[in-house]
Design a protein around this motif. Structure first.
Motif, PDB file in Angstrom:
ATOM      1  N   LYS A 142      26.763 -57.063  -8.711  1.00  0.00           N
ATOM      2  CA  LYS A 142      26.940 -57.799  -7.454  1.00  0.00           C
ATOM      3  C   LYS A 142      27.891 -57.101  -6.488  1.00  0.00           C
ATOM      4  CE  LYS A 142      30.626 -60.745  -9.350  1.00  0.00           C
ATOM      5  NZ  LYS A 142      31.706 -60.282  -8.500  1.00  0.00           N
ATOM      6  N   TYR A 177      19.668 -62.530 -11.877  1.00  0.00           N
ATOM      7  CA  TYR A 177      19.365 -63.560 -10.874  1.00  0.00           C
ATOM      8  C   TYR A 177      17.922 -63.396 -10.387  1.00  0.00           C
ATOM      9  CZ  TYR A 177      20.343 -66.742  -6.939  1.00  0.00           C
ATOM     10  OH  TYR A 177      20.349 -67.802  -6.058  1.00  0.00           O
ATOM     11  N   SER A 200      27.420 -69.262 -12.249  1.00  0.00           N
ATOM     12  CA  SER A 200      27.640 -67.830 -12.055  1.00  0.00           C
ATOM     13  C   SER A 200      28.440 -67.195 -13.187  1.00  0.00           C
ATOM     14  CB  SER A 200      28.347 -67.589 -10.714  1.00  0.00           C
ATOM     15  OG  SER A 200      28.350 -66.217 -10.405  1.00  0.00           O
ATOM     16  N   SER A 211      24.003 -64.184 -13.540  1.00  0.00           N
ATOM     17  CA  SER A 211      24.801 -63.423 -12.577  1.00  0.00           C
ATOM     18  C   SER A 211      24.548 -63.903 -11.148  1.00  0.00           C
ATOM     19  CB  SER A 211      24.476 -61.928 -12.658  1.00  0.00           C
ATOM     20  OG  SER A 211      24.775 -61.428 -13.930  1.00  0.00           O
ATOM     21  N   ALA A 212      25.392 -63.445 -10.241  1.00  0.00           N
ATOM     22  CA  ALA A 212      25.324 -63.855  -8.840  1.00  0.00           C
ATOM     23  C   ALA A 212      24.062 -63.353  -8.153  1.00  0.00           C
ATOM     24  CB  ALA A 212      26.563 -63.338  -8.111  1.00  0.00           C
ATOM     25  N   THR A 234      22.412 -73.228 -11.294  1.00  0.00           N
ATOM     26  CA  THR A 234      22.897 -71.927 -11.745  1.00  0.00           C
ATOM     27  C   THR A 234      24.417 -71.940 -11.877  1.00  0.00           C
ATOM     28  OG1 THR A 234      22.979 -71.056  -9.486  1.00  0.00           O
ATOM     29  CG2 THR A 234      20.957 -70.681 -10.733  1.00  0.00           C
TER      30      THR A 234
END
Length: 320
Positions: free
Chosen positions: A68, A141, A162, A134-135, A160
């Motif tokens: 990210k 994602y 993170s 994950s983000a 979700t």
């Protein structure tokens, strides 16, 4: 005659020194590459630890940066190249951080997956459930968005949480969240703890995780020989894996705190891509996949508008 002989000797010494100097200069081509502990990136670690990069005139620093944040490091000039998934390259370009893919590293064959509790029968059962992932802008994602999309759902149908791939797997195994989107070597935590849950789907069911190495356009333009050496080093690392798998797996596993045998088990869920596979991939499959990824990236909110020209996101000249 003596003068001529001395002159010849001087010329020979000068040539030798020049050769040493040019060799040293070649080794001074510095490069910082952003990556993660993902099993598929391990040949880069092998090229580093075994001296392949150095032999090919590169001084490479492999910097572990969460996916990210990798584009931020690229935009700031902290790294010149990055290893990441194909759709992430698309997203970075669409969001104003240009990067050019120069070779493919791997394809996931079950190395990325969605872990769920044992009572979950299918994707429909995940509605309203919490998923550690994950983000936005990361492979997990996107992988989750892709799987949901193929089952008539979107990210809006789930909650979700993170978490990076390793903590997502750890949290799931310890009883937190209803599901986790993760990858090897962390997905094996779930495989090893069947009481915690099961793997609902992997990239065997949804083949959409493929990784490439890309570099910033200005760096690529200024350093084509170094870029070629980087690609060559990757292919040489694959040859080393074939020639000496035991030693290679030990070196690659050490980077992610795994023994050689344990690393080999993780690597069994993916396929590293040699030069022939690269040439086939860049000839058409790459562009087709990028086209398919755009609507899902838009729907997931990772990009706001589709990139105008996907052709600028890759350069196949380094794999010929």
């Amino acid at each position: 005659m003596k003068i001529l002989k001395n002159a010849a000797t001087l010329l020979a010494v000068t040539a030798c020194v020049a050769g040493i100097s040019s060799h040293a200069a070649a080794q001074e081509t510095k490069l910082t590459l952003g990556m993660s502990g993902w099993t598929g990136f391990a040949p880069l670690t092998l090229a580093d630890k075994s001296g392949i990069f150095k032999k090919n005139g590169l001084d490479v620093e492999l910097k572990m940066i969460p996916q990210k944040d990798r584009h931020l490091a690229l935009a700031a000039g902290a790294i010149q190249c990055a290893a990441t998934t194909v759709e992430t390259h698309v997203a970075w370009n669409a969001n104003g951080v240009p990067i050019v893919q120069i070779f493919q590293m791997d394809k996931s064959y079950g190395a990325d997956g969605l872990a769920v509790r044992n009572d979950v029968k299918g994707f429909a059962d995940l509605k309203g459930k919490s998923i550690g992932v994950s983000a936005p802008g990361t492979a997990p994602y996107f992988g989750l968005a892709w799987m949901l999309n193929k089952n008539g759902m979107t990210l809006k149908d789930v909650k979700t949480v993170s978490l990076e791939p390793q903590p997502a797997a750890q949290a799931f195994v310890s009883g937190q969240n209803d599901a986790a989107m993760t990858y090897e070597p962390y997905l094996s935590m779930v495989r090893s703890n069947p009481q915690a849950g099961k793997i609902l789907a992997t990239t065997l069911d949804y083949p959409m995780v493929m990784d490439t190495v890309g570099c910033a356009p200005p760096w690529l333009k200024a350093n084509p020989k170094a870029a070629q050496a980087l690609a060559n080093s990757y292919f040489e690392a694959l040859e080393m894996i074939k020639a000496d798998p035991v030693k290679s797996n030990e070196i690659m596993g050490a980077a992610v705190k795994q023994g050689g045998e344990q690393f080999a088990k993780s690597a069994a869920y993916l396929r590293w891509q040699d030069k022939a596979a690269n040439q086939k991939f860049f000839a058409g499959e790459l562009t087709q996949f990028m086209k398919e990824s755009v609507p899902i990236l838009l729907e997931a909110g990772v990009i706001r508008k589709a990139p105008q020209d996907l052709a600028v996101t890759f350069d196949a000249s380094f794999i010929n």
